[in-house]
Scaffold this motif. Structure first.
Motif, mmCIF file in Angstrom:
data_model
loop_
_atom_site.group_PDB
_atom_site.id
_atom_site.type_symbol
_atom_site.label_atom_id
_atom_site.label_comp_id
_atom_site.label_asym_id
_atom_site.label_seq_id
_atom_site.Cartn_x
_atom_site.Cartn_y
_atom_site.Cartn_z
ATOM 1 N N GLY A 236 12.488 -0.926 2.385
ATOM 2 C CA GLY A 236 11.610 0.012 3.069
ATOM 3 C C GLY A 236 10.143 -0.287 2.832
ATOM 4 O O GLY A 236 9.740 -0.582 1.705
ATOM 5 N N PHE A 237 9.359 -0.208 3.900
ATOM 6 C CA PHE A 237 7.915 -0.363 3.794
ATOM 7 C C PHE A 237 7.251 0.951 4.175
ATOM 8 O O PHE A 237 7.542 1.511 5.236
ATOM 9 N N LYS A 238 6.356 1.430 3.315
ATOM 10 C CA LYS A 238 5.626 2.669 3.574
ATOM 11 C C LYS A 238 4.155 2.326 3.764
ATOM 12 O O LYS A 238 3.534 1.699 2.915
ATOM 13 N N SER A 239 3.628 2.743 4.897
ATOM 14 C CA SER A 239 2.225 2.470 5.208
ATOM 15 C C SER A 239 1.316 3.481 4.508
ATOM 16 O O SER A 239 1.766 4.561 4.130
ATOM 17 N N PRO A 240 0.039 3.133 4.337
ATOM 18 C CA PRO A 240 -0.877 4.028 3.629
ATOM 19 C C PRO A 240 -0.939 5.435 4.223
ATOM 20 O O PRO A 240 -0.992 6.407 3.492
ATOM 21 N N ASP A 241 -0.899 5.539 5.551
ATOM 22 C CA ASP A 241 -1.000 6.857 6.190
ATOM 23 C C ASP A 241 0.366 7.445 6.541
ATOM 24 O O ASP A 241 0.451 8.547 7.080
ATOM 25 N N GLY A 242 1.448 6.696 6.264
ATOM 26 C CA GLY A 242 2.790 7.181 6.559
ATOM 27 C C GLY A 242 3.172 7.114 8.025
ATOM 28 O O GLY A 242 4.257 7.528 8.409
ATOM 29 N N LYS A 243 2.327 6.537 8.859
ATOM 30 C CA LYS A 243 2.586 6.511 10.309
ATOM 31 C C LYS A 243 3.250 5.222 10.782
ATOM 32 O O LYS A 243 3.721 5.149 11.916
ATOM 33 N N ASN A 244 3.261 4.199 9.954
ATOM 34 C CA ASN A 244 3.817 2.907 10.367
ATOM 35 C C ASN A 244 4.938 2.439 9.453
ATOM 36 O O ASN A 244 5.181 1.238 9.323
ATOM 37 N N ASP B 288 16.459 -8.940 -6.708
ATOM 38 C CA ASP B 288 16.677 -7.781 -7.571
ATOM 39 C C ASP B 288 15.938 -6.564 -6.986
ATOM 40 O O ASP B 288 14.719 -6.586 -6.825
ATOM 41 N N SER B 289 16.698 -5.514 -6.677
ATOM 42 C CA SER B 289 16.119 -4.333 -6.013
ATOM 43 C C SER B 289 14.921 -3.756 -6.750
ATOM 44 O O SER B 289 13.898 -3.429 -6.139
ATOM 45 N N GLU B 290 15.038 -3.606 -8.065
ATOM 46 C CA GLU B 290 13.950 -2.991 -8.831
ATOM 47 C C GLU B 290 12.687 -3.845 -8.803
ATOM 48 O O GLU B 290 11.576 -3.327 -8.689
ATOM 49 N N GLN B 291 12.853 -5.157 -8.906
ATOM 50 C CA GLN B 291 11.676 -6.031 -8.859
ATOM 51 C C GLN B 291 11.089 -6.089 -7.451
ATOM 52 O O GLN B 291 9.860 -6.099 -7.295
ATOM 53 N N LEU B 292 11.932 -6.111 -6.434
ATOM 54 C CA LEU B 292 11.428 -6.135 -5.051
ATOM 55 C C LEU B 292 10.510 -4.949 -4.771
ATOM 56 O O LEU B 292 9.484 -5.095 -4.113
ATOM 57 N N LYS B 293 10.859 -3.790 -5.294
ATOM 58 C CA LYS B 293 10.035 -2.592 -5.063
ATOM 59 C C LYS B 293 8.640 -2.760 -5.665
ATOM 60 O O LYS B 293 7.701 -2.099 -5.232
ATOM 61 N N GLN B 294 8.493 -3.636 -6.633
ATOM 62 C CA GLN B 294 7.204 -3.823 -7.298
ATOM 63 C C GLN B 294 6.297 -4.831 -6.598
ATOM 64 O O GLN B 294 5.080 -4.807 -6.800
ATOM 65 N N TRP B 295 6.870 -5.745 -5.789
ATOM 66 C CA TRP B 295 6.015 -6.780 -5.211
ATOM 67 C C TRP B 295 6.171 -6.989 -3.707
ATOM 68 O O TRP B 295 5.297 -7.584 -3.079
ATOM 69 N N HIS B 296 7.239 -6.530 -3.103
ATOM 70 C CA HIS B 296 7.529 -6.887 -1.708
ATOM 71 C C HIS B 296 6.842 -5.927 -0.731
ATOM 72 O O HIS B 296 7.466 -5.092 -0.087
ATOM 73 N N TYR B 297 5.516 -6.032 -0.647
ATOM 74 C CA TYR B 297 4.718 -5.286 0.324
ATOM 75 C C TYR B 297 3.530 -6.175 0.667
ATOM 76 O O TYR B 297 3.175 -7.071 -0.089
ATOM 77 N N ALA B 298 2.932 -5.936 1.817
ATOM 78 C CA ALA B 298 1.861 -6.823 2.273
ATOM 79 C C ALA B 298 0.520 -6.390 1.689
ATOM 80 O O ALA B 298 0.227 -6.667 0.538
ATOM 81 N N GLU C 28 -2.725 -4.059 0.352
ATOM 82 C CA GLU C 28 -2.916 -2.944 -0.580
ATOM 83 C C GLU C 28 -2.814 -1.628 0.178
ATOM 84 O O GLU C 28 -3.238 -1.538 1.329
ATOM 85 N N GLY C 29 -2.264 -0.646 -0.483
ATOM 86 C CA GLY C 29 -2.066 0.653 0.150
ATOM 87 C C GLY C 29 -0.643 0.827 0.652
ATOM 88 O O GLY C 29 -0.138 1.927 0.753
ATOM 89 N N TRP C 30 0.000 -0.283 0.993
ATOM 90 C CA TRP C 30 1.407 -0.245 1.382
ATOM 91 C C TRP C 30 2.252 -0.180 0.116
ATOM 92 O O TRP C 30 1.814 -0.572 -0.957
ATOM 93 N N SER C 31 3.481 0.303 0.251
ATOM 94 C CA SER C 31 4.399 0.319 -0.886
ATOM 95 C C SER C 31 5.816 0.066 -0.392
ATOM 96 O O SER C 31 6.077 0.032 0.811
ATOM 97 N N THR C 32 6.700 -0.113 -1.356
ATOM 98 C CA THR C 32 8.108 -0.386 -1.075
ATOM 99 C C THR C 32 8.930 0.697 -1.777
ATOM 100 O O THR C 32 9.280 0.548 -2.947
ATOM 101 N N PRO C 33 9.225 1.800 -1.074
ATOM 102 C CA PRO C 33 9.907 2.914 -1.721
ATOM 103 C C PRO C 33 11.364 2.642 -2.083
ATOM 104 O O PRO C 33 11.901 3.257 -2.992
ATOM 105 N N TYR C 34 12.009 1.719 -1.363
ATOM 106 C CA TYR C 34 13.392 1.390 -1.702
ATOM 107 C C TYR C 34 13.698 -0.051 -1.337
ATOM 108 O O TYR C 34 13.030 -0.650 -0.491
#
Length: 139
Positions: A59-67, A27-37, A39-45
């Motif tokens: 999508g994986f977003k790194s804490p500094d946006g560089k990775n 489920d896309s909405e639930q994945l965005k809430q848990w599918h990141y490694a 802390e500091g990382w997020s799943t924007p989509y």
């Protein structure tokens, strides 16, 4: 000829019914809430077409946006609520089994490792994701 990969297995028992844990995996909405490694990382989509031959793009977003990066692949097996298998875009296979244990669910994730990052780093990241899933299911 299929490439041979070294694999790791991550097991975790989650205090939630199997159907609910399975659904959180596709489920896309639930994945965005848990599918990141870590802390500091997020799943924007998360875009998921959950059937054999269907694709996912998370999508994986790194804490500094560089990775930041996209985690993509194709589902090769979808047996609700028992098993999901997919091939990551780089060709590595992944299976996730959901075993009913009363009102809990044992998740068994088998992942083919990539060669860029250490086994320890990959095991840690994937374990963190499953821990985040467990935390979401506890809500």
């Amino acid at each position: 000829m299929e490439q041979e990969y070294k694999t790791i297995t991550i097991e975790r028992t989650i205090n939630a019914p199997r159907e609910r844990v399975f659904k959180a995996w596709i489920d896309s909405e639930q994945l965005k809430q848990w599918h990141y490694a870590t802390e500091g990382w997020s799943t924007p989509y998360a875009k998921v077409d959950a059937h054999v031959g269907g694709k996912f793009d998370i999508g994986f977003k790194s804490p500094d946006g560089k990775n930041d990066f996209a985690f993509e692949g194709t589902f090769t097996e979808m047996k609700e609520p028992e098993r999901i298998a997919y091939t990551i875009a780089d060709g590595r296979p992944v299976t996730v089994d959901f075993i009913e244990e009363g009102d809990k669910t044992k998740v068994i994730l088998v992942l083919a490792l990539e060669t860029e990052n250490s086994e320890e780093l990959q095991r840690g990241g994937w374990t963190e994701m499953v821990v985040h899933l467990e935390q979401l299911m506890a809500k």
